[in-house]
Write a protein that holds these residues in place. Structure first.
Motif, mmCIF file in Angstrom:
data_model
loop_
_atom_site.group_PDB
_atom_site.id
_atom_site.type_symbol
_atom_site.label_atom_id
_atom_site.label_comp_id
_atom_site.label_asym_id
_atom_site.label_seq_id
_atom_site.Cartn_x
_atom_site.Cartn_y
_atom_site.Cartn_z
ATOM 1 N N LYS A 1 11.085 31.375 15.581
ATOM 2 C CA LYS A 1 9.691 30.941 15.538
ATOM 3 C C LYS A 1 9.011 31.537 14.310
ATOM 4 C CE LYS A 1 7.296 30.665 19.345
ATOM 5 N NZ LYS A 1 6.523 31.007 20.564
ATOM 6 N N ILE A 2 8.177 30.714 13.664
ATOM 7 C CA ILE A 2 7.297 31.199 12.598
ATOM 8 C C ILE A 2 5.873 31.075 13.123
ATOM 9 C CG2 ILE A 2 6.524 30.934 10.219
ATOM 10 C CD1 ILE A 2 9.138 29.459 9.638
ATOM 11 N N VAL A 3 5.234 32.214 13.395
ATOM 12 C CA VAL A 3 3.864 32.214 13.904
ATOM 13 C C VAL A 3 2.925 32.448 12.719
ATOM 14 C CG1 VAL A 3 2.219 33.271 15.475
ATOM 15 C CG2 VAL A 3 4.634 33.105 16.125
ATOM 16 N N LEU A 4 2.064 31.469 12.450
ATOM 17 C CA LEU A 4 1.095 31.562 11.352
ATOM 18 C C LEU A 4 -0.240 31.969 11.956
ATOM 19 C CD1 LEU A 4 2.040 28.222 9.541
ATOM 20 C CD2 LEU A 4 2.914 30.519 9.063
ATOM 21 N N ALA A 5 -0.665 33.217 11.703
ATOM 22 C CA ALA A 5 -1.791 33.777 12.441
ATOM 23 C C ALA A 5 -2.853 34.355 11.522
ATOM 24 C CB ALA A 5 -1.304 34.867 13.395
ATOM 25 N N THR A 6 -4.067 34.414 12.048
ATOM 26 C CA THR A 6 -5.146 35.171 11.410
ATOM 27 C C THR A 6 -5.079 36.613 11.908
ATOM 28 O OG1 THR A 6 -6.678 34.646 13.201
ATOM 29 C CG2 THR A 6 -6.600 33.115 11.352
ATOM 30 N N SER A 7 -6.125 37.378 11.660
ATOM 31 C CA SER A 7 -6.174 38.761 12.130
ATOM 32 C C SER A 7 -6.163 38.862 13.647
ATOM 33 C CB SER A 7 -7.433 39.448 11.587
ATOM 34 O OG SER A 7 -7.424 39.471 10.182
ATOM 35 N N ILE A 8 -6.260 37.733 14.330
ATOM 36 C CA ILE A 8 -6.219 37.722 15.787
ATOM 37 C C ILE A 8 -4.952 38.370 16.319
ATOM 38 C CG2 ILE A 8 -5.071 35.476 15.985
ATOM 39 C CD1 ILE A 8 -6.870 34.820 18.322
ATOM 40 N N ALA A 9 -3.878 38.367 15.520
ATOM 41 C CA ALA A 9 -2.594 38.900 15.974
ATOM 42 C C ALA A 9 -2.342 40.329 15.503
ATOM 43 C CB ALA A 9 -1.454 37.992 15.485
ATOM 44 N N GLU A 10 -3.366 40.977 14.940
ATOM 45 C CA GLU A 10 -3.164 42.332 14.417
ATOM 46 C C GLU A 10 -2.942 43.361 15.516
ATOM 47 O OE1 GLU A 10 -5.765 42.315 10.265
ATOM 48 O OE2 GLU A 10 -6.218 43.769 11.829
ATOM 49 N N THR A 11 -3.677 43.236 16.614
ATOM 50 C CA THR A 11 -3.726 44.338 17.578
ATOM 51 C C THR A 11 -3.507 43.861 18.998
ATOM 52 O OG1 THR A 11 -6.115 44.059 17.707
ATOM 53 C CG2 THR A 11 -5.304 45.711 16.180
#
Length: 835
Positions: free
Chosen positions: A273-283
């Motif tokens: 899987k390639i998950v393209l994320a914003t800072s939502i996935a930082e923490t």
């Protein structure tokens, strides 16, 4: 303390943490990404004696993180969310009678404590990922500390983060102990790829992802600044990645919950899987199977612009703390690799921590909530960073304008009605006022569109979004409609009954943003003038750009020419209705205006009907002879140029003589008494010196030299005029009795041109300015041709006169050329015949 089947790095400090909270009310926990603090600490503290019978509230920065944390803790207990571990977020809560741990978003907690300041039944509040420093987290902590100090001494407060200035937070919490957990779950190798500033970030991220796919096994988590970049990288990858075993999944806040959950779920066996994320996935989020992180090094952060009253999103480099958080995502479940799109040396140039939101946010919601708490001055609360005074001033002005605050800062009845709605004050006001017209439900659904990104699509026209939102049947749309229905019911209870009066989407929007009602400047231009005097624009090809009147909900860019991101059409009669019913800060105003027409060089008067800065109609009027209009004419003429005034030669010379004495006084003791009569000096304040003497004049052509005589006389009182005549005379009296005009504009300084014979007998050089400045003498031959320029006539007689005399005697033998001119008689004639 309970035992856990799966060991985590955080386990090593759980005993110390429990002991700290057993001995005192507050503590700080610093644990690196992957240590397990989010899901292990609440469960470990649940059975502590001080928690008996009470709940633990766990704050998370985002709904996605809250759902993930609640789900993982419930899974650890072998239960469902809603049993021991519950969830409370804006769109959907799962709380049961057995719930002891509530995972909530930071905004929800702020509302909880405002509704119940004593936090009855709550044993502890745990602030997770506090390093993100959201406004809601800072505010929630300030209120929790205030409640602890005045109402709940037994309340425990724990601040947790992976990257945090623990000592500073500990000081805020009353010298609370700091517990640190060492080590990551798994090691992460960091590889720096650098970045080409000439290439788009999407292209470079795509190349890095392809490299990582070729070099590394496992799934990838790719950090990008925003939704637009995610979609563009997704398009590029779908074109270039042909492997059917690779799934591409976007992850950002505006996605439906189901789509977010699909991105977070582990890839099926044998797939990547390639998950393209914003800072939502930082923490506070573990994406199973991810062992590779690709970090663009960029984030999109909100920045409030008080001069245009909007919050815009700005792309910035991440902090070192955020970069560490992102890197840590690669080592959650196994050893990993992090590809960074910058040079290794650039890491040191990153800010240590993210800038706290409280320093760059719209503080109107904070100020209103503080007033509801009973605090008129937010700086009296315990904030880690105090809210800036200018932003508080802007927020207070807005809330006063909305009628939410009294002059002394206390909340009003209208303010309580606004504060009861979990909405920004402007949108709350829109819903409450709309309830008077039977429009609460429509206004609440419009508010839902504005606070929940992605609902109804992303069209600029909010009417189009509202129509699409009404047709959406997804879970998120249904949840928001239910939420909006609750807001509408609250507003209907709080509002004063009125009459049903349907209005458009634009009419409702204007209840929240009355100063952003805008009128099209010219058909087809897409350029609008807002009621507050600002300019804003739409692409002329957009359908909304054809509307003569709109209301702007969101915009970005410079204050004078912002780009409109969202708005809705409003009819002119609806604008008039807003003004007539007192729903806007701008009433309909009719007044006489006088302006200076630069092209005609004259005053123009008109009767204007306005809504704020927007002119609705105007008609010409005769210009009245008033001091105000004289000032407008004076200022207008000055902007064209002081030199255009009808100066006479005498007036011009007077200005030059005054300028000479002003310059001559430079460096002398005391204040320079001479006024600045230069073009620049006079242009600075024409309303003071010129306007009083041109009252009744309506154009530049009507100003006469006599008017300027009076104006100059006002600038040069009698004592200065007497000194002017004595120290800077208009003429020089030669020994022959001739009066020679002094040229005060000459480049060399005040100068006269005089035939040398007229100065015979003059043994002392003439001077000006009470003897401080020598008069420049341009000496002429009998034929009036220059022969010498001097500031020292006695020196000239003693020096170069002999050579000049020899030359002149040969050329003009009929004239006198004495050996000692200082002792000779001056003359204007040739020598008599026979001498």
């Amino acid at each position: 303390m309970r035992d856990f089947d799966t060991p985590l790095p955080i386990d090593a400090v759980l005993g110390d943490l429990a002991a700290a909270l057993g001995a005192g009310p507050n503590a700080v926990l610093v644990a690196p990404p992957g240590a397990g603090k989010t899901t292990r600490v609440p469960l470990a503290l649940l059975d502590e004696p001080w928690a008996a019978g009470g709940k633990l509230i766990v704050l998370e920065p985002r709904r996605l993180a809250a759902r993930g944390a609640a789900g993982r803790m419930a899974q650890t207990l072998g239960e469902r969310v809603g049993d021991t571990v519950g969830l409370r977020v804006r769109l959907g809560s799962k709380i049961g009678p057995k719930t002891r741990i509530e995972v909530v978003t930071e905004g929800v907690f702020a509302r909880m404590i405002l509704d119940d300041p004593a936090l009855d039944g709550i044993a502890a509040v745990l602030f997770d990922e506090f390093h993100e420093r959201s406004l809601d987290a800072d505010f929630g902590l300030a209120l929790a500390l205030d409640a602890q100090g005045g109402l709940r001494e037994d309340l425990r407060i724990l601040v947790m983060s992976a990257t945090l200035d623990g000592a500073r937070v500990a000081k805020l919490l009353g010298a609370a102990p700091v517990i640190e957990s060492q080590g990551r779950a798994y090691p992460v190798e960091t590889r720096y790829r650098g970045r080409d500033p000439l290439k788009r970030i999407e292209d470079q991220v795509t190349e890095a992802v392809q490299q990582a796919l070729n070099e590394q096994p496992g799934s990838l988590l790719v950090f990008l600044p925003g939704q637009g970049e995610i979609r563009r990288v997704e398009e590029r990858l779908r074109e270039r990645v042909r492997d059917p075993a690779v799934e591409i999944a976007p992850l950002y806040g505006a996605l439906d919950q189901a789509e977010q959950d699909r991105a977070v779920l582990p890839a099926p066996a044998g797939r990547r899987k390639i998950v393209l994320a914003t800072s939502i996935a930082e923490t506070s989020l573990t994406i199973e199977g991810v062992r590779v992180v690709v970090d663009s090094g960029l984030a999109r952060v909100p920045v409030y612009e008080p001069d245009i009253g909007v919050t815009r999103l700005e792309t910035r480099r991440v902090s070192r703390a955020a970069a560490d958080q992102r890197r840590g995502r690669a080592g959650r479940t196994e050893p990993g690799v992090c590809y960074r799109l910058w040079e290794e040396a650039g890491t040191g140039a990153l800010e240590a921590f993210a800038r706290p939101e409280i320093l760059s946010a719209d503080l109107a919601p904070l100020l209103l909530d503080c007033a509801a708490w009973g605090v008129a001055d937010p700086t009296s609360l315990a904030f880690l960073d105090q809210p800036p005074a200018p932003a508080l001033k802007e927020a207070r002005a807005l809330l006063l304008n909305l009628g939410a605050l009294a002059d002394d800062g206390r909340i009003t009845a209208d303010g309580r009605a606004l504060q009861a709605l979990p909405l920004p004050p402007r949108l709350a006001r829109m819903v409450v006022v709309a309830a008077r017209f039977g429009q609460a439900r429509a206004a609440a659904e419009l508010a839902a569109l504005l606070v929940e990104r992605g609902l109804g699509g992303d069209a600029t026209d909010l009417a189009e979004r509202a129509e699409r939102f009404g047709r959406e049947r997804g879970g998120r749309a249904a949840d928001m409609r239910r939420l909006a229905e609750g807001w509408a019911r609250l507003a209907e209870k709080a509002s004063r009954p009125g009459h049903d009066a349907p209005g458009s989407i634009g009419f409702l929007l204007a209840l929240a943003y009355p100063e952003r009602i805008a009128r099209l400047r010219a058909p087809g231009s897409g350029q609008y003038l807002l009621a507050n005097g600002r300019g804003a624009a739409l692409e002329p090809t957009q359908r909304l750009a054809r509307e003569p009147w709109i209301v702007v909900a969101d915009m970005t860019g410079m204050a004078q020419q912002a780009r409109i991101l969202a708005g809705a059409a409003i009819a002119e009669d609806e604008v008039l209705r807003q003004a007539a019913e007192g729903l806007a800060p701008f009433g309909m105003e009719e007044r006489t205006e006088t302006i200076f027409d630069r092209n005609a060089r004259a005053l123009r008067a008109r009767a204007v009907r306005r809504y704020g800065a927007i002119s609705l109609s105007e008609r010409p009027l005769p210009v009245e002879a008033t001091s105000e209009n004289a000032a407008i004419l004076a200022i207008g003429v000055a902007t064209l140029g002081i030199g255009l005034l009808p100066w006479t030669k005498a007036q011009q010379q007077l200005r030059e003589r005054t300028a000479f004495l002003r310059q001559a006084a430079v460096g002398a003791e005391g204040e320079n008494p001479w006024p600045d009569l230069s073009d620049a000096g006079l242009a600075a304040e024409p309303e003071l010196w010129l306007a009083p003497h041109i009252e009744g004049r309506t154009s530049l052509a009507a100003i006469a030299p006599a008017d300027l005589d009076l104006a100059l006389a006002s600038l040069l009182p009698w004592d200065l005029k007497r000194r002017l005549d004595a120290e800077a005379p208009t003429h020089f009296a030669a020994p022959t009795g001739s009066h020679l005009a002094v040229d005060y504009a000459a480049e060399a300084g005040p100068t006269i041109s005089v035939r040398v014979q007229e100065l015979y007998g003059l043994a002392q050089h003439p001077s000006l300015a009470a003897g401080r400045v020598p008069l420049v003498l341009e000496l002429l031959s009998p034929a009036h041709r220059p022969i010498q320029v001097t500031r020292d006539l006695p020196g000239f007689w003693r020096g170069s006169w002999a050579a000049v005399k020899a030359d002149m005697k040969g050329r003009y033998p009929r004239h006198l050329w004495p050996d000692d001119p200082a002792a000779a008689l001056p003359t204007t004639r040739a020598k008599p015949r026979g001498t």
